[in-house]
Design an enzyme around this catalytic site. Sequence first.
Site, PDB file in Angstrom:
ATOM      1  N   HIS A  92      62.001  37.108  48.814  1.00  0.00           N
ATOM      2  CA  HIS A  92      61.302  38.017  49.710  1.00  0.00           C
ATOM      3  C   HIS A  92      61.935  38.073  51.095  1.00  0.00           C
ATOM      4  O   HIS A  92      61.360  38.640  52.033  1.00  0.00           O
ATOM      5  CB  HIS A  92      59.825  37.615  49.829  1.00  0.00           C
ATOM      6  N   ASP A 159      49.886  37.217  54.875  1.00  0.00           N
ATOM      7  CA  ASP A 159      49.175  38.413  54.408  1.00  0.00           C
ATOM      8  C   ASP A 159      49.416  38.674  52.923  1.00  0.00           C
ATOM      9  O   ASP A 159      48.581  39.269  52.254  1.00  0.00           O
ATOM     10  CB  ASP A 159      49.613  39.638  55.208  1.00  0.00           C
ATOM     11  N   GLU A 275      43.802  40.470  63.635  1.00  0.00           N
ATOM     12  CA  GLU A 275      45.081  41.165  63.609  1.00  0.00           C
ATOM     13  C   GLU A 275      44.909  42.529  64.267  1.00  0.00           C
ATOM     14  O   GLU A 275      43.851  42.859  64.800  1.00  0.00           O
ATOM     15  CB  GLU A 275      45.629  41.316  62.182  1.00  0.00           C
TER      16      GLU A 275
END
Length: 484
Positions: A92, A159, A275
């Site tokens: 990732h 997240d 956030e």
Amino acid sequence: MAQNYPFSTYLILLLITITLLPPEHAIVDNISHKLHNDPETIQLASRDYGNIVQEFPAAVFHPSSINDIASLIKTSYNSSVPFNIAARGQGHSTRGQAMARDGVVIDMSSFRKQRNGVAISVSEDPLMGYYVDVGGEQLWIDVLDATLEHGLAPVSWTDYLYLTVGGTLSNGGISGQAFRYGPQISNVHEMDVITGKGDFVTCSSQKNSELFHAVLGGLGQFGVIARARIALEPAPKRVKWVRLLYNDFSAFTKDQERLISMNGRKEKSALDFVEGMLLMHQGSINNWRSSNFFPLSDHSKIASLMTKYSILYCLEFVKYYDHQSEKNVDKEIQDLLRGLAYIPGFHYEKNVTYVEFLNRVRSGELKLQSQGLWDVPHPWLNLFIPKSQILDFNSGVFKDIILKRNITAGSLVLVYPMNRSKWDDRMSATIPDEDVFYTVGFLHSSGFDNWKAYDAQNREIIKFCSDTGIKVKQYLPDHSTQEG
């Protein structure tokens, strides 16, 4: 036409290195048969989530034990011609950080499949409390599932949960919980690490502490995380999930900072997640990260505001609760809302399970995969900005560079503050010096034909910060040299 991979010579040299070591450096088990160089395997290891950089390894290593990984690293260290090694979890990274040109990529996902969940174990210690021992190759979603069986969970998340434990701990591991609970690296009690010499070392803040702090946030430069002992707390059942819209950036950041000032772990009035994000003219009202939050009936009036102001700022917060605290959660949120300066009438709430909230990105991922829009270039830029300079950043970047280039409307841009006191200066992760700083994430998705336009915008943003004296720190950096 078949593609020719430029690795056959390197593989031959690699095999010679492994099999012809002097007797004093010979490895106990022959690991050469665990090196794979078929085109499909090499192709997979040559790319990552970013889909921008491509580096071909000589081989991909499929370990069946921690000792295999240690043996491979020891072999390279003891060789007269060491070879590059990179541990790849989910791949990732966005700029080739988990690649090893002409070297060996350790496929941690194949190792995870072999271990089949046995590398996640929940325990209790009289002094430490509850914790979970997790293999570095394990996914956070599996950690969540395993710990919830005991009514427990870690407190700090990313997240997106389909990342490896070793991968996020090598970077920092941040999300909206970090203002209160710190990044994931601040919630580790102990680790087993395979060092650059191939040694297997158990470390903590009390034992081999220099290695412990170097590895956490160390970008994989100090060793491979074989195991991490992560703190657990009782898991909540449900969450109240709130979004508020602002057209004034100063009011938006002031309210965010007010919310994160209540940050004690045992402070009942504190929120559990804060956030924020940008909603831009010509962009989507509901993004892939948490689709269908805003009711369809309000889309037209939100779109009208986006057209009027070009950019709206969305503050997002969450309060966890269970059956014991359910009767108080609504009142606590109403009390908070009374002191906030959002646009009247633009307050939205959802009531979802704890798991639904933590795994909120998954449905968007699956939708994009089904449309062929997940495996595309991702020219991301993640920055830490000091609180004292965030208004300047808004004026020069959000209100100028972003609007002038007009390519970011369909992208996700995150903006939220964190408390420096929740980080440990001894660790390798670098953050601004101020007590409060912001993370700003430009999470772009592009086509293979236009990613360079986003890359140019990223460079312009970095140059703007440099020219104006904004003391930016880059998160998930792409360093081509030791100096960065």
